[in-house]
Design an enzyme around this catalytic site. Structure first.
Site, PDB file in Angstrom:
ATOM      1  N   VAL A   1      36.641  59.109  68.836  1.00 33.56           N
ATOM      2  CA  VAL A   1      35.899  58.665  70.028  1.00 33.56           C
ATOM      3  C   VAL A   1      35.028  59.828  70.493  1.00 33.56           C
ATOM      4  CG1 VAL A   1      36.068  57.782  72.385  1.00 33.56           C
ATOM      5  CG2 VAL A   1      37.860  57.216  70.738  1.00 33.56           C
ATOM      6  N   HIS A   2      33.717  59.633  70.521  1.00 31.45           N
ATOM      7  CA  HIS A   2      32.876  60.740  70.991  1.00 31.45           C
ATOM      8  C   HIS A   2      31.638  60.328  71.775  1.00 31.45           C
ATOM      9  CE1 HIS A   2      29.372  60.451  68.303  1.00 31.45           C
ATOM     10  NE2 HIS A   2      30.206  59.892  67.468  1.00 31.45           N
ATOM     11  N   ARG A   3      31.301  59.048  71.831  1.00 34.96           N
ATOM     12  CA  ARG A   3      30.047  58.643  72.488  1.00 34.96           C
ATOM     13  C   ARG A   3      30.082  58.968  73.979  1.00 34.96           C
ATOM     14  NH1 ARG A   3      28.123  56.744  68.047  1.00 34.96           N
ATOM     15  NH2 ARG A   3      26.404  58.081  68.625  1.00 34.96           N
TER      16      ARG A   3
END
Ligand code: UDP
Length: 393
Positions: A229-231
């Site tokens: 998860v990085h957005r």
């Protein structure tokens, strides 16, 4: 720090022939990976000046990939990370302008949709240099995403739009961009196809497990979920509450979630004071081969990453996309229901995993999937290198 499995076999260099001088701009993890996919084909025909903006400066997000993927040392390292997007792009633009003045390339090449992409595109345009955009034409139709702004502007400035999919070509046509558009396929598919022989054997999990989880813990085929998860949209407190809850809901004692945590996401979690749920095993970001291996042998993948969702689709692993939308329609359509956009809806995620990855069937399926997998290269890297040589499109 990531241990490499050994260098990937690179295609044998072709005989030298007159090429062009290409200045390629990278700065982030996915760009380093795409540069590793394209680089050998590019350098077989052309001269490459390799410029690293330093947008990702963390060793886990950048440094490790140079050694692992056999990337050349950058000819120019700008060291521009941190600050707001506008500060970054402004500083990169100034620095890149000076580099272009000094190095005088024939073409500037940029990848994807980051601040480094936008800065490279603007710097080329200001100097009147032809711009090549790898991974052109992607659209989420959501201009609140910083990536969407970067893509739209870059595509409109590009002389060559190298599109990975037919949808991307259609998106460009809808915006009036038809000249210079080439459907070349996906460079990430080229790299994944090249890498599979090194990660196909589930025995790689033993080494990865030892390295990431230490002594006692083990990773077995189909015995864990892999998540990234990085957005930016998933770093708001409300979004983090929801996706951490989702991961808590899908994790099981016999099937934990392995989460290589992006430093930006980690900082957002710490700033908001959230606690990582039990059954979610946080590890530092991993190298490319480890990422691909952990996907291939997982029960399922959960991700908001553009790269990871299509890698999972190519590998045939069930994948839940933790966003409301995806730019990769072809990957969804080609997945026969195994790549599903679930947003941050925990109940939906649990239901999809019951359908796609029932614990009693998964270990055998994961083992068979890895043994049978036959992913062909897309030929994108060759097509791009050829087009830049011949002025095709
Ligand atoms: N990746 C990696 N290590 C990780 C997570 C992802 O090497 O810990 C790889 C992944 O396999 C894919 C690429 O990084 O090749 C995707 O990059 P990222 O998710 O950062 O960006 P996006 O694709 O969303 O632009």
């Amino acid at each position: 720090m990531e241990a490499a499995f050994g260098p990937s076999p690179l295609p044998a260099p072709e005989p030298a022939r007159p090429g062009v001088r290409i200045l390629s701009v990278v700065g982030t993890r996915p760009q380093l990976i795409k540069a590793a996919a394209l680089g050998p084909a590019l350098r077989a025909r052309h001269e490459e000046i390799f410029v690293d903006t330093g947008q990702h400066w963390d060793d886990d997000l950048a440094g490790v990939f140079f050694a692992e993927l056999g990337l050349p040392r950058p000819d120019v390292s700008l060291g521009i990370g941190g600050g707001t997007a506008s500060e970054q792009v402004g500083r990169m633009l100034l620095a890149l302008d000076a580099v272009l003045a000094e190095r005088r390339p024939d073409v500037v090449l940029v990848y994807g949709d980051t601040n480094s992409t936008l800065a490279g595109a603007l710097a080329a345009a200001q100097r009147g240099l032809p711009l090549a955009h790898v991974e052109a034409g992607l659209r989420s139709f959501d201009r609140s995403m910083p990536e969407e702004i970067n893509r739209v502007v870059t595509d409109h400035l590009a002389r060559w739009c190298f599109a990975p999919t037919e949808t991307a070509v259609a998106n460009l046509a809808r915006e009036g961009i038809r000249e210079g558009v080439l459907l070349v396929g996906d460079v990430l598919q080229d790299l994944a196809a090249r890498t599979i022989p090194e990660i196909r054997d589930p025995a790689v999990l033993a080494e990865i497990g030892r390295r990431l989880l230490g002594g006692g813990a083990a990773l077995a085929p189909g015995g864990y979920l892999f998540a990234t998860v990085h957005r930016a949209a998933n770093r708001s407190p409300e979004a983090m509450r929801r996706w951490l809850g989702l991961l808590a809901a899908v994790g099981q004692p016999e099937r934990p979630v392995v989460l290589p945590l992006h430093p930006g996401t980690r900082a957002a979690i710490e700033a908001a004071g959230f606690v990582i749920p039990d059954l979610v095993v946080v590890v530092p970001p991993v190298g490319y081969r480890t990422s691909l291996a952990l996907q291939l042998h997982a029960a399922a993948v959960l991700t908001d990453s553009g790269g990871v969702q299509r890698e999972a689709a190519w590998l045939g692993v069930p994948c839940l996309v933790l966003r409301e939308t995806t730019e990769w329609r072809e990957a969804v359509e080609g997945s026969r229901g195994r790549l599903v956009v679930v947003g941050l809806d925990a109940r939906r995620a649990v239901a999809e995993l019951e359908r796609l990855a029932p614990p009693d069937r998964v270990p055998l399926e994961a083992t068979e999937r890895a043994a049978r997998l036959d992913l062909r290269p897309a030929g994108a890297a060759e097509a791009i290198a050829r087009a830049l040589a011949g002025g095709e499109a």
